[in-house]
Design an enzyme around this catalytic site. Structure first.
Site, PDB file in Angstrom:
ATOM      1  N   SER A  53      32.244  88.262  24.772  1.00  0.00           N
ATOM      2  CA  SER A  53      32.036  86.821  24.682  1.00  0.00           C
ATOM      3  C   SER A  53      31.136  86.446  23.509  1.00  0.00           C
ATOM      4  O   SER A  53      31.520  86.596  22.360  1.00  0.00           O
ATOM      5  CB  SER A  53      31.467  86.323  26.021  1.00  0.00           C
ATOM      6  OG  SER A  53      31.435  84.939  26.088  1.00  0.00           O
ATOM      7  N   LYS A 110      36.918  89.154  25.097  1.00  0.00           N
ATOM      8  CA  LYS A 110      36.903  87.881  25.826  1.00  0.00           C
ATOM      9  C   LYS A 110      36.839  86.737  24.819  1.00  0.00           C
ATOM     10  O   LYS A 110      35.805  86.490  24.205  1.00  0.00           O
ATOM     11  CB  LYS A 110      35.713  87.801  26.777  1.00  0.00           C
ATOM     12  CG  LYS A 110      35.653  86.486  27.558  1.00  0.00           C
ATOM     13  CD  LYS A 110      34.423  86.431  28.451  1.00  0.00           C
ATOM     14  CE  LYS A 110      34.366  85.131  29.238  1.00  0.00           C
ATOM     15  NZ  LYS A 110      34.143  83.955  28.382  1.00  0.00           N
ATOM     16  N   GLN A 150      34.485  78.865  28.820  1.00  0.00           N
ATOM     17  CA  GLN A 150      34.397  78.235  30.141  1.00  0.00           C
ATOM     18  C   GLN A 150      33.464  77.024  30.096  1.00  0.00           C
ATOM     19  O   GLN A 150      32.402  77.081  29.473  1.00  0.00           O
ATOM     20  CB  GLN A 150      33.872  79.228  31.188  1.00  0.00           C
ATOM     21  CG  GLN A 150      34.882  80.241  31.668  1.00  0.00           C
ATOM     22  CD  GLN A 150      35.186  81.278  30.609  1.00  0.00           C
ATOM     23  OE1 GLN A 150      34.283  81.873  30.037  1.00  0.00           O
ATOM     24  NE2 GLN A 150      36.458  81.478  30.325  1.00  0.00           N
TER      25      GLN A 150
END
Length: 546
Positions: free
Chosen positions: A300, A325, A329
């Protein structure tokens, strides 16, 4: 109102908002012979089913449990990173990423059914009150917590509380006959993102960043400036095991390395217009050599930072292909303090790479097994086991080097996982916490002796060696736990690594300094050793295509 009703009420209003968009609205059409049945949203169907269950079902319902299971089941049909967190989980996540919580400032562990203090927060309430590493906590206010199998999470809940509130702690200290009682005033306790920051030599600094929390950018600035005052000309930035955090914090840290107006990352989704982040004039490291360490658990925000530095040829990336990733979100707070983290966009590195690894909607099990698959296929040990399609090929923005998208950040220099030192015996010792317990037991009778002999950490690092008493404790605790080496030869393979880990844990406990752990342990890390070689190499510029 019960969570069940809250959730479906939210869905009802969501349905109402969706119905206003052209994409989802369905105009009523009339047939000349008869009116067609009115169509309704699938979400509206869920509302009707929920209402029927709530009003008509034969048995009493646990609506909280049913609602949570329904939410989780829905999210599983989307992507692997859209998640639901209960109020307790949401609070824990918030504390981790906010960089602080309110409590007494101790790092604790459960040994033999008694909660023991491993470390105190420097300058925190417990240190000021006189709590020491090695103390056993036996009571919190009027609650006995030692020897009664009291759950550790429940004890933590007792210790935490609002800033300014007071708590009475009873402890047992080795060498003191009677219990000692402290009244401690709770305060805000920092949760540091930087696990270590130190100089390897006169010119090279090392920073271990464990997460991207609210305070991480400020911590990073402080660490960089401190190392620069000590003469840092090169930096090893360690992102191994860093699972990410806030995207904006990754942007702020990337800003420290890149020139003004350099694109850092951009995001885009079905209902989100393209948004991009560029570097400002806040560069802290304009010319220093930079090496970034990554592995299969770097994810991430770690990948955003590593990807930006790689795309601009600003750092040499060393290690193994990162997690992959590339989804963003958005947190949505629900009325009962639970949290929905919904994927709303993908992010792209400056060259346009989306590094999200492939997944099949609704099939998260295969996605979760990715690490095992990589290990089984040899990817973690051998670079030639990794294959990228030509369509995933990109070129860096300054020197035109080839980089790849489609599944994590592939490092510029691959360093395979060395599995030879990690024997089954060693893994079991780590899994059951034998090394930590051994050090704790050993320090019960040797803390004063070692502290007196090695008053300075530098002397401890240079001269201390694990003695037979500590080895005996390890062997005894391992035997009691049923952990036995397959044969003596295999045990001897792990012995040097175990000794280093024991020494690192000892130092961290004795000197209450997290950096010292990595100062001792890092020389056993193959990525770290490669980084020290590359950052000082005459070939460093060539690795960046210069």
């Amino acid at each position: 109102m019960k969570k069940f009703g809250i959730f479906f009420l939210l869905l009802f209003f969501a349905y109402g908002s969706f119905a206003q968009t052209p994409e989802n609205s369905q105009p009523v059409q009339k047939n000349t012979k008869e009116e067609q049945p009115r169509r309704f949203s699938a979400l509206n169907k869920i509302n009707l089913v929920a209402a029927a269950i709530s009003r008509l079902y034969v048995d009493t319902l646990n609506e909280d449990s049913l609602a949570e299971k329904t939410i989780v089941a829905m999210l599983k049909q989307l992507d692997p990173h859209s998640t639901y967190l209960s109020p307790h989980e949401a609070q824990q996540t918030l504390e981790t990423l906010s960089g602080k919580f309110e409590g007494i400032g101790v790092q604790i562990n459960m040994f033999d059914d008694t909660l023991s203090v491993v470390q105190t927060t420097v300058g925190g309430p417990s240190e000021k009150a006189g709590i020491l590493p090695g103390d056993r906590i036996i009571s919190v206010d009027d609650t006995l917590v030692a020897g009664v199998k009291y759950p550790i999470n429940d004890i933590i809940a007792l210790l935490r509380g609002k800033r300014g509130s007071k708590v009475n702690i009873g402890i047992v200290r080795r060498g003191v006959a009677e219990p000692i009682y402290f009244k401690i005033t709770r305060d805000k306790i920092p949760v540091n993102s930087i696990d270590a920051s130190y100089m390897l030599n006169d010119s090279t600094g090392y920073i271990k960043l464990s997460r991207f929390a609210e305070t991480s950018a400020e911590e990073m600035k402080k660490a960089v400036k401190s190392l620069q005052k000590e003469g840092m000309k090169s930096l090893i930035l360690d992102l191994q095991g860093n699972g990410g955090g806030y995207l904006n914090v990754a942007v702020d840290i990337a800003d420290m390395f890149l020139g003004k107006d350099c694109l850092i990352v951009y995001t885009e989704g079905r209902n989100m217009r393209r948004a991009q982040e560029k570097a400002t004039a806040s560069t802290l490291l304009p010319n220093e050599r930079v090496v970034v360490l990554v592995d299969e658990s770097s994810a991430s925000a770690s990948e955003i930072l590593a990807g930006a530095l790689q795309d601009w040829d600003r750092a040499v990336i060393i290690g193994r292909r990162t997690f992959g990733k590339g989804l963003v979100q958005r947190p949505i707070n629900l009325p009962d303090k639970s949290l929905l983290r919904l994927t709303v966009a993908r992010y792209y590195t400056p060259t346009g790479r989306c590094i999200q690894k492939p997944y099949i909607k609704g099939e998260s099990d295969e996605y979760d097994q990715d690490f095992s698959e990589r290990l089984a296929h040899g990817e973690l040990q051998f670079a030639d086991s990794i294959h990228f399609a030509d369509s995933l090929q990109y070129h860096t923005l300054r020197t035109g080097r080839i980089v790849y998208g489609g599944g994590g950040i592939m490092p510029d220099i691959f360093v395979g996982l060395d599995t030879t030192l990690y024997t089954p015996y060693h893994r079991q010792l780590l899994r059951q916490g034998i090394l930590n317990r051994s050090v704790f037991t050993y320090l019960d009778s040797h803390r004063h002796e070692i502290s007196s002999k090695y008053r300075k950490a530098t002397k401890f690092i240079e001269q201390y060696e694990i003695d037979e008493h500590l080895w005996a404790i390890v062997d005894t605790l391992a035997s009691q736990a049923g952990i036995l080496p397959e044969d003596e030869a295999k045990e001897m393979i792990s012995r040097p690594l175990i000794a280093t880990q024991l020494k690192a844990i000892l130092a961290r406990n004795l000197y209450n300094d997290p950096s010292i752990y990595y100062m001792i342990y890092n020389p056993t890390n193959s990525l770290y050793l490669k980084a020290t070689e590359i950052v000082a190499s005459e070939n460093y510029p060539q690795l960046l295509g210069e």
